[in-house]
Design a protein around this motif. Structure first.
Motif, PDB file in Angstrom:
ATOM      1  N   GLY A   8       0.792  -1.226   0.000  1.00 37.97           N
ATOM      2  CA  GLY A   8       0.000   0.000   0.000  1.00 37.97           C
ATOM      3  C   GLY A   8       0.825   1.277   0.000  1.00 37.97           C
ATOM      4  O   GLY A   8       0.337   2.324   0.401  1.00 37.97           O
ATOM      5  N   ARG A   9       2.071   1.181  -0.412  1.00 35.24           N
ATOM      6  CA  ARG A   9       2.983   2.315  -0.514  1.00 35.24           C
ATOM      7  C   ARG A   9       3.147   3.085   0.792  1.00 35.24           C
ATOM      8  O   ARG A   9       2.994   4.306   0.850  1.00 35.24           O
ATOM      9  N   PRO A  10       3.466   2.397   1.889  1.00 41.89           N
ATOM     10  CA  PRO A  10       3.622   3.095   3.167  1.00 41.89           C
ATOM     11  C   PRO A  10       4.847   4.015   3.176  1.00 41.89           C
ATOM     12  O   PRO A  10       5.872   3.696   2.591  1.00 41.89           O
ATOM     13  N   CYS A  11       4.699   5.134   3.830  1.00 43.09           N
ATOM     14  CA  CYS A  11       5.754   6.136   3.873  1.00 43.09           C
ATOM     15  C   CYS A  11       6.777   5.800   4.975  1.00 43.09           C
ATOM     16  O   CYS A  11       6.410   5.334   6.053  1.00 43.09           O
ATOM     17  N   GLY A  12       8.056   5.992   4.669  1.00 40.85           N
ATOM     18  CA  GLY A  12       9.106   5.847   5.668  1.00 40.85           C
ATOM     19  C   GLY A  12       9.565   4.435   5.972  1.00 40.85           C
ATOM     20  O   GLY A  12      10.282   4.218   6.948  1.00 40.85           O
ATOM     21  N   ARG A  13       9.190   3.461   5.157  1.00 39.59           N
ATOM     22  CA  ARG A  13       9.584   2.076   5.420  1.00 39.59           C
ATOM     23  C   ARG A  13      10.423   1.498   4.289  1.00 39.59           C
ATOM     24  O   ARG A  13      10.504   0.290   4.123  1.00 39.59           O
ATOM     25  N   GLU A  14      11.102   2.371   3.523  1.00 38.28           N
ATOM     26  CA  GLU A  14      11.860   1.913   2.361  1.00 38.28           C
ATOM     27  C   GLU A  14      12.978   0.943   2.728  1.00 38.28           C
ATOM     28  O   GLU A  14      13.247  -0.013   1.995  1.00 38.28           O
ATOM     29  N   HIS A  15      13.602   1.149   3.882  1.00 34.71           N
ATOM     30  CA  HIS A  15      14.694   0.253   4.285  1.00 34.71           C
ATOM     31  C   HIS A  15      14.186  -1.156   4.583  1.00 34.71           C
ATOM     32  O   HIS A  15      14.849  -2.139   4.283  1.00 34.71           O
ATOM     33  N   GLU A  16      13.006  -1.234   5.141  1.00 29.15           N
ATOM     34  CA  GLU A  16      12.394  -2.539   5.430  1.00 29.15           C
ATOM     35  C   GLU A  16      12.158  -3.328   4.142  1.00 29.15           C
ATOM     36  O   GLU A  16      12.492  -4.506   4.055  1.00 29.15           O
ATOM     37  N   PHE A  17      11.633  -2.661   3.133  1.00 32.06           N
ATOM     38  CA  PHE A  17      11.350  -3.342   1.870  1.00 32.06           C
ATOM     39  C   PHE A  17      12.628  -3.688   1.117  1.00 32.06           C
ATOM     40  O   PHE A  17      12.724  -4.745   0.496  1.00 32.06           O
TER      41      PHE A  17
END
Length: 70
Positions: free
Chosen positions: A37-46
């Protein structure tokens, strides 16, 4: 005569499929991010999850007869 140090794209070419691997991780991370769902601020997790998935594909299967000290 010594060989020049490799930098940038030349380094990626010399080290094999490093550039291709990074591209695969980036594409997978983007897919996972969109799916969530394109969550903000979790790019490192993905990125980390995609990296583990891609690395898992390229690891050789372990030899069951191999003895590992623990």
């Amino acid at each position: 005569m010594s060989e020049p140090l490799l930098e940038g794209a030349a380094c990626s070419i010399a080290t094999g499929n490093l550039e291709d691997s990074t591209r695969r991780v980036r594409d997978r991370a983007y897919f996972l991010w969109e799916k969530a769902g394109r969550p903000c601020g979790r790019e490192h997790e993905f990125w980390a999850r995609a990296s583990l998935e891609i690395e898992g594909e390229s690891r050789p299967t372990e030899d069951p007869d191999r003895i590992v000290a623990r």
